[in-house]
Design a protein around this motif. Structure first.
Motif, PDB file in Angstrom:
ATOM      1  N   ILE A   9      33.734  75.988   4.406  1.00  0.00           N
ATOM      2  CA  ILE A   9      34.679  76.546   3.707  1.00  0.00           C
ATOM      3  C   ILE A   9      33.696  76.480   2.432  1.00  0.00           C
ATOM      4  O   ILE A   9      32.740  75.883   2.325  1.00  0.00           O
ATOM      5  CB  ILE A   9      35.933  75.890   2.493  1.00  0.00           C
ATOM      6  CG1 ILE A   9      37.110  75.624   3.468  1.00  0.00           C
ATOM      7  CG2 ILE A   9      35.697  76.774   1.134  1.00  0.00           C
ATOM      8  CD1 ILE A   9      37.606  75.186   2.637  1.00  0.00           C
ATOM      9  N   THR A  10      32.938  78.496   2.489  1.00  0.00           N
ATOM     10  CA  THR A  10      31.667  78.362   2.018  1.00  0.00           C
ATOM     11  C   THR A  10      31.690  80.275   1.490  1.00  0.00           C
ATOM     12  O   THR A  10      32.534  80.637   1.354  1.00  0.00           O
ATOM     13  CB  THR A  10      30.226  78.058   2.502  1.00  0.00           C
ATOM     14  OG1 THR A  10      29.438  78.175   1.103  1.00  0.00           O
ATOM     15  CG2 THR A  10      30.110  78.960   4.318  1.00  0.00           C
ATOM     16  N   GLY A  11      30.963  80.657   0.015  1.00  0.00           N
ATOM     17  CA  GLY A  11      30.659  81.668  -0.356  1.00  0.00           C
ATOM     18  C   GLY A  11      32.367  81.500  -1.039  1.00  0.00           C
ATOM     19  O   GLY A  11      32.585  82.903  -1.655  1.00  0.00           O
ATOM     20  N   GLN A  12      33.037  81.006  -2.000  1.00  0.00           N
ATOM     21  CA  GLN A  12      34.693  81.312  -2.027  1.00  0.00           C
ATOM     22  C   GLN A  12      34.345  80.990  -3.472  1.00  0.00           C
ATOM     23  O   GLN A  12      33.519  80.379  -3.970  1.00  0.00           O
ATOM     24  CB  GLN A  12      35.066  80.411  -0.977  1.00  0.00           C
ATOM     25  CG  GLN A  12      35.449  80.356   0.100  1.00  0.00           C
ATOM     26  CD  GLN A  12      35.434  81.824   0.135  1.00  0.00           C
ATOM     27  OE1 GLN A  12      36.573  82.813   0.149  1.00  0.00           O
ATOM     28  NE2 GLN A  12      34.271  82.632   1.281  1.00  0.00           N
ATOM     29  N   ILE A  13      35.142  81.392  -4.358  1.00  0.00           N
ATOM     30  CA  ILE A  13      35.729  81.359  -5.329  1.00  0.00           C
ATOM     31  C   ILE A  13      37.303  80.635  -5.675  1.00  0.00           C
ATOM     32  O   ILE A  13      37.863  81.802  -5.548  1.00  0.00           O
ATOM     33  CB  ILE A  13      35.593  83.076  -6.765  1.00  0.00           C
ATOM     34  CG1 ILE A  13      33.623  83.184  -6.238  1.00  0.00           C
ATOM     35  CG2 ILE A  13      35.760  82.188  -8.141  1.00  0.00           C
ATOM     36  CD1 ILE A  13      33.080  82.749  -6.511  1.00  0.00           C
ATOM     37  N   ILE A  14      37.528  79.167  -6.137  1.00  0.00           N
ATOM     38  CA  ILE A  14      38.478  78.926  -5.981  1.00  0.00           C
ATOM     39  C   ILE A  14      39.168  78.857  -7.487  1.00  0.00           C
ATOM     40  O   ILE A  14      38.321  78.130  -8.277  1.00  0.00           O
ATOM     41  CB  ILE A  14      38.370  78.040  -4.957  1.00  0.00           C
ATOM     42  CG1 ILE A  14      37.827  77.888  -3.954  1.00  0.00           C
ATOM     43  CG2 ILE A  14      40.100  77.225  -5.197  1.00  0.00           C
ATOM     44  CD1 ILE A  14      38.438  77.113  -2.540  1.00  0.00           C
TER      45      ILE A  14
ATOM     46  N   THR B  27      27.189  74.392   2.289  1.00  0.00           N
ATOM     47  CA  THR B  27      27.606  75.313   1.950  1.00  0.00           C
ATOM     48  C   THR B  27      27.954  75.318  -0.162  1.00  0.00           C
ATOM     49  O   THR B  27      27.559  73.883  -0.684  1.00  0.00           O
ATOM     50  CB  THR B  27      28.995  74.553   2.160  1.00  0.00           C
ATOM     51  OG1 THR B  27      29.679  73.056   0.710  1.00  0.00           O
ATOM     52  CG2 THR B  27      29.892  74.068   3.382  1.00  0.00           C
TER      53      THR B  27
ATOM     54  N   ASN C  59      30.362  77.131  -3.323  1.00  0.00           N
ATOM     55  CA  ASN C  59      31.105  77.771  -3.729  1.00  0.00           C
ATOM     56  C   ASN C  59      31.291  76.898  -4.854  1.00  0.00           C
ATOM     57  O   ASN C  59      30.376  76.570  -6.584  1.00  0.00           O
ATOM     58  CB  ASN C  59      32.570  76.311  -2.828  1.00  0.00           C
ATOM     59  CG  ASN C  59      32.612  76.800  -1.530  1.00  0.00           C
ATOM     60  OD1 ASN C  59      32.941  77.960  -0.584  1.00  0.00           O
ATOM     61  ND2 ASN C  59      32.280  75.900  -1.037  1.00  0.00           N
TER      62      ASN C  59
ATOM     63  N   HIS D 270      29.797  83.969  -9.926  1.00  0.00           N
ATOM     64  CA  HIS D 270      30.293  83.463  -8.599  1.00  0.00           C
ATOM     65  C   HIS D 270      29.369  84.861  -7.729  1.00  0.00           C
ATOM     66  O   HIS D 270      29.469  84.722  -6.603  1.00  0.00           O
ATOM     67  CB  HIS D 270      31.128  84.588  -9.237  1.00  0.00           C
ATOM     68  CG  HIS D 270      32.550  84.147 -10.349  1.00  0.00           C
ATOM     69  ND1 HIS D 270      33.833  84.442 -10.511  1.00  0.00           N
ATOM     70  CD2 HIS D 270      33.227  82.518  -9.891  1.00  0.00           C
ATOM     71  CE1 HIS D 270      34.139  83.834 -11.098  1.00  0.00           C
ATOM     72  NE2 HIS D 270      33.889  82.942 -10.894  1.00  0.00           N
TER      73      HIS D 270
ATOM     74  N   THR E  56      26.755  82.710  -6.193  1.00  0.00           N
ATOM     75  CA  THR E  56      27.334  81.812  -5.373  1.00  0.00           C
ATOM     76  C   THR E  56      27.706  82.428  -3.851  1.00  0.00           C
ATOM     77  O   THR E  56      26.923  81.773  -3.037  1.00  0.00           O
ATOM     78  CB  THR E  56      28.696  81.209  -5.759  1.00  0.00           C
ATOM     79  OG1 THR E  56      28.491  80.014  -6.949  1.00  0.00           O
ATOM     80  CG2 THR E  56      29.601  80.630  -4.877  1.00  0.00           C
ATOM     81  N   LYS E  57      28.004  83.529  -4.288  1.00  0.00           N
ATOM     82  CA  LYS E  57      28.976  84.503  -2.699  1.00  0.00           C
ATOM     83  C   LYS E  57      27.142  84.913  -1.654  1.00  0.00           C
ATOM     84  O   LYS E  57      26.981  84.398  -0.747  1.00  0.00           O
ATOM     85  CB  LYS E  57      29.090  85.278  -2.766  1.00  0.00           C
ATOM     86  CG  LYS E  57      31.027  85.520  -3.067  1.00  0.00           C
ATOM     87  CD  LYS E  57      31.289  86.339  -3.225  1.00  0.00           C
ATOM     88  CE  LYS E  57      32.941  86.250  -3.986  1.00  0.00           C
ATOM     89  NZ  LYS E  57      33.294  85.785  -2.923  1.00  0.00           N
TER      90      LYS E  57
ATOM     91  N   LEU F 146      35.936  69.920  -1.681  1.00  0.00           N
ATOM     92  CA  LEU F 146      34.506  70.750  -1.315  1.00  0.00           C
ATOM     93  C   LEU F 146      33.712  70.064  -1.216  1.00  0.00           C
ATOM     94  O   LEU F 146      32.481  70.421  -0.019  1.00  0.00           O
ATOM     95  CB  LEU F 146      34.262  72.105  -2.383  1.00  0.00           C
ATOM     96  CG  LEU F 146      35.604  72.711  -2.210  1.00  0.00           C
ATOM     97  CD1 LEU F 146      35.385  73.535  -3.931  1.00  0.00           C
ATOM     98  CD2 LEU F 146      35.409  73.568  -1.613  1.00  0.00           C
TER      99      LEU F 146
END
Length: 239
Positions: free
Chosen positions: A227-232, A174, A176, A158, A161-162, A219
């Motif tokens: 949408i980037t840098g997200q933990i979904i 991107t 994610n 995580h 990813t960020k 994604l």
């Protein structure tokens, strides 16, 4: 037609992702290591549905072998989409967790991410377009008893990813992560009975691999450019 590499695509979630990307018109590079027969079945499914795909096999914990395999893949054309799905768990309460279980989980989940992703980033930068999605786990968000090693690896992914999203944000790429909860695959068999699932999951059921694949497909699409840098998380309301 964009080329998409899906690692660990012989497993339940990886296979669903590979099939969905194939249905969406991408050329899917199906990675497997220990289950070539399952990878062959995924290949047959994609081609049978009119899609384009191939199978590659390498041990992503072996840095040299992975670099050689990735370079061979790139010789045939750029990889615009990378789905880091390969992973494993080796559970034990921490006081009884031997170094082998710690190292193996780190090697596959964390070092494998580096070994595959790092050599693909510069070609994506040159192409000014890319999608990197890493499949992690709800354990990386909230922890889990008996999975200190697994939660640590997924939590590190995580953070990676960020950070990588920040580095690549102005390059048309991107980055994610998708963190599934309890998904109906071979990995959870014997670990979660229906009563446990109903207690842990507000939706009272396990998720389907296809429900994870649907999010990944979005994604990596042109509809997710901001949408980037997200933990979904896909977890039925667990967290």
């Amino acid at each position: 037609m964009r080329r998409a590499l899906v690692t660990g695509a012989s497993g339940g979630i990886g296979a669903a992702i590979a099939r969905r990307l194939g249905a969406d018109g991408h050329h899917v590079i199906i990675h497997a290591n220990r289950n070539p027969e399952r990878a062959a079945a995924v290949l047959a499914d994609i081609r049978g549905a009119g899609g384009s795909a191939e199978v590659v096999s390498f041990d992503l914990t072996d840095a040299a072998a992975t670099t050689a395999a990735v370079n061979a893949i790139l010789e045939a054309g750029p990889v615009s989409i990378l789905v880091n799905n390969a992973g494993l768990h080796a559970d034990a309460v921490f006081p009884g967790m031997g170094p082998d279980k710690w190292q193996r989980v780190m090697d596959v989940n964390l070092n494998g991410f580096y070994n595959v992703t790092q050599p693909l980033t510069m070609p994506m930068i040159r192409g000014r377009w890319g999608r990197i999605v890493t499949i992690t786990s709800v354990a990386g968000l909230v922890g889990n008893r008996g999975q200190v090693n697994y939660a640590a690896a997924k939590g590190a992914l995580h953070a990676a990813t960020k950070s990588l999203a920040l580095e690549l944000a102005n390059r048309g790429i991107t980055v994610n992560a998708v963190a599934p909860g309890i998904i109906a695959t071979d990995m959870i068999e014997g670990s979660f009975d229906q009563a446990t699932i109903e207690r842990l999951v507000p939706m009272k059921r396990a998720g389907k691999p296809e429900e994870v694949a649907d999010l990944v497909a979005f994604l990596v699409s042109d509809q997710a450019t901001y949408i980037t840098g997200q933990i979904i998380s896909v977890n039925g309301g667990m967290v």
